[in-house]
Design a protein around this motif. Structure first.
Motif, short mmCIF file in Angstrom:
data_model
loop_
_atom_site.label_atom_id
_atom_site.label_comp_id
_atom_site.label_asym_id
_atom_site.label_seq_id
_atom_site.Cartn_x
_atom_site.Cartn_y
_atom_site.Cartn_z
N SER A 1 0.83 -1.20 0.00
CA SER A 1 0.00 0.00 0.00
C SER A 1 0.86 1.26 0.00
O SER A 1 0.62 2.20 -0.78
CB SER A 1 -0.93 0.00 1.21
OG SER A 1 -1.70 1.18 1.26
N ALA B 1 1.45 4.09 -2.88
CA ALA B 1 1.27 5.52 -2.61
C ALA B 1 2.51 6.32 -3.01
O ALA B 1 2.40 7.39 -3.62
CB ALA B 1 0.97 5.73 -1.12
N ARG C 1 2.62 6.92 -6.55
CA ARG C 1 1.45 7.69 -6.99
C ARG C 1 0.36 6.84 -7.66
O ARG C 1 -0.33 7.30 -8.57
CB ARG C 1 1.89 8.83 -7.93
CG ARG C 1 2.81 9.83 -7.25
CD ARG C 1 3.29 10.91 -8.20
NE ARG C 1 4.18 11.85 -7.53
CZ ARG C 1 3.82 12.98 -6.93
NH1 ARG C 1 2.52 13.31 -6.92
NH2 ARG C 1 4.69 13.77 -6.35
N TRP D 1 -2.84 5.99 -6.75
CA TRP D 1 -3.75 6.36 -5.67
C TRP D 1 -5.08 5.60 -5.67
O TRP D 1 -5.94 5.90 -4.85
CB TRP D 1 -3.98 7.87 -5.69
CG TRP D 1 -2.78 8.57 -5.13
CD1 TRP D 1 -1.90 9.34 -5.82
CD2 TRP D 1 -2.33 8.52 -3.78
NE1 TRP D 1 -0.90 9.78 -4.97
CE2 TRP D 1 -1.14 9.29 -3.71
CE3 TRP D 1 -2.78 7.90 -2.62
CZ2 TRP D 1 -0.43 9.46 -2.54
CZ3 TRP D 1 -2.07 8.05 -1.45
CH2 TRP D 1 -0.91 8.83 -1.41
N ALA E 1 -3.24 1.94 -3.81
CA ALA E 1 -2.80 2.11 -2.42
C ALA E 1 -3.94 1.93 -1.43
O ALA E 1 -3.84 1.13 -0.49
CB ALA E 1 -2.13 3.47 -2.25
N LEU F 1 -1.60 7.11 4.76
CA LEU F 1 -1.83 7.43 3.35
C LEU F 1 -2.27 8.89 3.17
O LEU F 1 -1.88 9.55 2.20
CB LEU F 1 -2.88 6.49 2.76
CG LEU F 1 -2.47 5.03 2.58
CD1 LEU F 1 -3.64 4.21 2.04
CD2 LEU F 1 -1.27 4.90 1.65
N GLU G 1 0.82 10.97 3.40
CA GLU G 1 1.63 10.81 2.19
C GLU G 1 1.02 11.60 1.02
O GLU G 1 1.75 12.25 0.26
CB GLU G 1 1.73 9.33 1.82
CG GLU G 1 2.56 9.03 0.59
CD GLU G 1 4.00 9.45 0.72
OE1 GLU G 1 4.57 9.93 -0.30
OE2 GLU G 1 4.56 9.33 1.82
N TYR G 2 -0.30 11.54 0.90
CA TYR G 2 -0.97 12.28 -0.18
C TYR G 2 -0.73 13.78 -0.02
O TYR G 2 -0.41 14.48 -1.00
CB TYR G 2 -2.47 11.98 -0.16
CG TYR G 2 -3.21 12.56 -1.34
CD1 TYR G 2 -3.42 11.82 -2.49
CD2 TYR G 2 -3.70 13.87 -1.29
CE1 TYR G 2 -4.09 12.35 -3.58
CE2 TYR G 2 -4.37 14.42 -2.38
CZ TYR G 2 -4.56 13.66 -3.52
OH TYR G 2 -5.21 14.20 -4.60
N LEU H 1 -9.02 7.61 -1.12
CA LEU H 1 -8.56 7.28 0.23
C LEU H 1 -9.70 6.82 1.13
O LEU H 1 -9.47 6.16 2.15
CB LEU H 1 -7.86 8.49 0.87
CG LEU H 1 -6.56 8.94 0.19
CD1 LEU H 1 -5.97 10.14 0.93
CD2 LEU H 1 -5.55 7.80 0.15
N SER I 1 4.77 10.17 6.51
CA SER I 1 3.78 9.08 6.48
C SER I 1 4.31 7.86 7.21
O SER I 1 3.57 7.19 7.95
CB SER I 1 3.43 8.72 5.04
OG SER I 1 4.59 8.36 4.29
#
Length: 389
Positions: free
Chosen positions: A177, A181, A184, A186, A189, A210, A213-214, A232, A318
């Protein structure tokens, strides 16, 4: 030039797979020798080994303790006559049941499930070796990635990756996962996070990880956020669906806490994380006895906290969020029973350890050797029926 680079990467991946396979085989052999030595090593009454005969004795060294619950769920599902089963999330046992279906045509279902779990864990361990090194390689050199893998496999509780437990599946999903992420992807993940959240409670910790991280990838600016952030929302779906099923068919989400109370009455939710750290000393003061499991748990917590305080700034936010939450989660009950297994999933700790030890050859070798020997001792205890985590 590209072909040469691809060849080098393929060779590195191959060497990591070989290392992981050799490690898994060695761990299996140590466990098998311990199981076959019951005549020499006194076995605790809690061991399941007495249930296995003939050829099954040679594939069951790591079928112990919680393994029995997962196998029960895989065979019979959940039911109100065994409410303690509600503590265990459904993805792993149901996956075993699906994969074991062809083998069940040739073997009794229970035997097919055990053999499937062993084969599956070997495959998952290979996946862990590839994903961890690739994830580390995004920020560090190859040597750091390999050392992080070596520290993971030397961790005293790493043998649980080969047991009929959720550790290997959980760690593959967590690594997958976060790797998705970082690269990228998305949609992938949160999908992997959703499966992780339906496998074990720590999978839910991917939700904030996550999100962080985003946000980092979008420079922490809300105006740069794209509609794909909505993916997400999928991350906690596995756990949400499981708790919804408990509500629908088994009388409510309280079935989960009731199951804990029935099966493990000593594990009471307590937000004061100092309570489980101090309780072993209180118990030792009263009885004069401090268990090996408690000592190891306290040492592991101390090392983990020290690593995060000293070097936490060296890892991505993250990873740091996931690590801190992974460290806190097992401390929210009144015991330290499973700290080693929870911290096994906190992979950034091994990255931090690799950064410290990479240029300290003698210390690195000493740490790996001592930790490996301790793992061998815990394997013998676990296989012979003594609770270690």
């Amino acid at each position: 030039m590209k072909n040469a680079l691809h060849r080098r990467l393929a060779q590195r991946n191959s060497s990591n797979l070989v290392y992981a396979t050799i490690w898994a085989v060695m761990i299996f052999v140590v466990g098998l020798l311990a199981q076959l030595s019951f005549a020499i090593i006194p076995a605790n009454n809690y061991t399941l080994a007495g249930s296995f005969h003939g050829i099954m004795r040679f594939i069951t060294p790591y079928v112990r303790f919680d393994s029995d619950y997962y196998l029960q769920i895989a065979q019979h599902g959940y039911n109100l006559t065994h409410p303690a089963l509600f503590v265990f999330f459904p993805v792993y046992p149901f996956l075993l049941r699906i994969i074991a279906a062809p083998l069940a045509l040739l073997l009794p279902l229970h035997s097919a499930l055990i053999l499937t779990s062993l084969i599956l864990n070997f495959i998952l361990i290979a996946g862990i070796s590839m994903l961890l090194v690739r994830l580390v390689r995004l920020d560090h050199d190859e040597e750091t990635g390999r050392l992080a893998l070596k520290l993971l496999f030397a961790f005293p509780f790493a043998f649980f990756l080969l047991a009929t437990y959720t550790e290997s599946l959980s760690l593959v999903l967590i690594l997958g996962s976060l790797y998705a992420a970082r690269t990228r992807h998305w949609l992938l993940a949160p999908l992997l996070a959703a499966i992780a959240s339906g496998t074990r409670l720590p999978g839910l910790l991917l939700v904030p990880a996550l999100l962080v991280e985003y946000l980092q990838q979008h420079d922490w600016q809300l105006r740069k956020i794209h509609p794909n952030v909505l993916w997400l929302l999928l991350a906690p779906v596995g756990a949400v669906l499981y708790f919804a099923a408990l509500t629908r068919w088994f009388g409510g989400i309280s079935a989960y806490s009731t199951a804990y109370h029935l099966g493990w009455p000593e594990r009471v939710f307590n937000p004061n994380i100092l309570v489980p750290l101090l309780s072993p000393f209180h118990h030792a003061f009263k009885t004069g006895h401090l268990s090996l499991s408690a000592i190891l748990s306290i040492v592991i917590v101390f090392i983990a906290v020290s690593l995060v305080i000293a070097l936490g700034r060296r890892i991505r936010p993250s990873y740091l969020v996931f690590t801190i939450l992974s460290m806190i989660l097992p401390l929210t009950t009144t015991t330290l029973d499973s700290v080693g297994r929870y911290y096994l999933l906190a992979f950034p700790l091994f990255i931090l350890g690799a950064q410290i030890l990479k240029d300290r050859a003698e210390l690195k070798d000493a740490v790996v050797m001592a930790s490996t020997l301790l793992q061998a001792l815990l394997i013998v205890l676990f296989v012979t029926g003594y609770f270690v985590a």
